[in-house]
Write an enzyme that holds these catalytic residues in place. Structure first.
Site, short mmCIF file in Angstrom:
data_model
loop_
_atom_site.label_atom_id
_atom_site.label_comp_id
_atom_site.label_asym_id
_atom_site.label_seq_id
_atom_site.Cartn_x
_atom_site.Cartn_y
_atom_site.Cartn_z
N ARG A 188 -9.04 -7.54 8.63
CA ARG A 188 -8.74 -7.30 7.88
C ARG A 188 -7.40 -6.65 7.55
O ARG A 188 -6.27 -6.72 6.91
CB ARG A 188 -8.32 -4.95 8.05
N ARG A 200 -5.22 -4.25 -3.70
CA ARG A 200 -4.79 -4.61 -2.99
C ARG A 200 -4.93 -5.75 -2.56
O ARG A 200 -4.90 -6.47 -1.84
CB ARG A 200 -6.13 -4.25 -2.30
N LYS A 206 -1.67 6.33 5.64
CA LYS A 206 -1.33 6.81 3.98
C LYS A 206 -2.55 8.01 3.23
O LYS A 206 -2.13 8.56 2.81
CB LYS A 206 -2.06 5.06 3.06
#
Ligand code: AMP
Length: 209
Positions: free
Chosen positions: A166, A88, A13
């Site tokens: 993560r 998120r 990204k």
């Protein structure tokens, strides 16, 4: 153009965002970058952020939402913005909907960069950045010039152990945004595996729609 860049950590990204913001002349708003800047400043909030990022966990929604709300109201966001790393969670996406409605704005696209977990590990652990320019390299896929090598640093959360957490956070908390934005017909799936140039072309094909 008001855009969101969605995808797992290491999907590319940040790299692809550079080309998009140059072309569209809009700012990139990376919550990860804002959080890392606060950590570098060593403020009380920065210390709190570090306890989350170093554990690979998401920072609580209220803290991130407030940062984004402040940032989107800055004048450089008038022509549009590219949100990178936000939202998120579904709660963040709902908060963003409220922020945009309050500002009379509407998202055009949610770009989802799709990359399988197995590919992400190699991408993330080889990532190195230049603290002076902010430029991000990869030891294998985008090697830095040898003279810069000594000053490059690795993000403290770019290790295999933290990445595992993560990714778990991504699948549990962020992946539900895929059906969320599918429902609003804003989701654009982009294959994130290939050369940087190939992926850039796929993204621009969507943006030029
Ligand atoms: P990134 O640079 O986007 O990979 O973000 C690095 C870290 O910052 C993440 O692992 C989280 O701890 C934190 N972070 C960044 N963006 C968010 C967000 N939108 N919500 C919660 N935590 C975030």
């Amino acid at each position: 153009m008001d855009l969101i860049f969605l995808g797992p950590p290491g999907a590319g990204k940040g790299t692809q965002a550079d080309a998009i913001i140059k072309e569209l002349k809009i700012p990139q708003i990376s919550t990860g970058d804002i959080i890392r800047a606060a950590i570098r400043e060593g403020t009380a909030l920065g210390k709190e952020f570090k306890s989350y990022t170093d554990a690979g966990k998401l920072v609580p929604d209220e803290l991130v939402n407030r940062m984004v709300d402040d940032r989107l109201r800055k004048p450089d966001c008038k022509p549009g913005f590219l949100l990178d790393g936000f939202p998120r969670t579904v709660a963040q996406a709902e908060a963003l909907d409220r922020m945009l409605a309050a500002m009379g704005r509407k998202l055009q696209h949610v770009l989802l960069l799709e990359v399988a977990d197995a590919v992400l590990l190699e991408r993330i652990t080889g990532r190195r950045s230049d603290p002076e320019t902010g430029r991000v390299y990869h030891v294998k896929f985008d090697p830095p010039p040898p003279e810069l090598a000594p000053r490059l640093i690795q993000r403290s959360d770019d290790t295999e152990a933290v990445l595992t957490k993560r990714l778990q956070e991504y699948h549990e908390k962020t992946a539900p945004l895929i059906p969320y934005y599918e429902k609003t017909k804003l989701l654009r799936r982009i294959d994130g595996v290939g050369s940087m140039e190939e992926i850039r072309k796929r993204i621009f094909a969507v943006l030029r729609g």
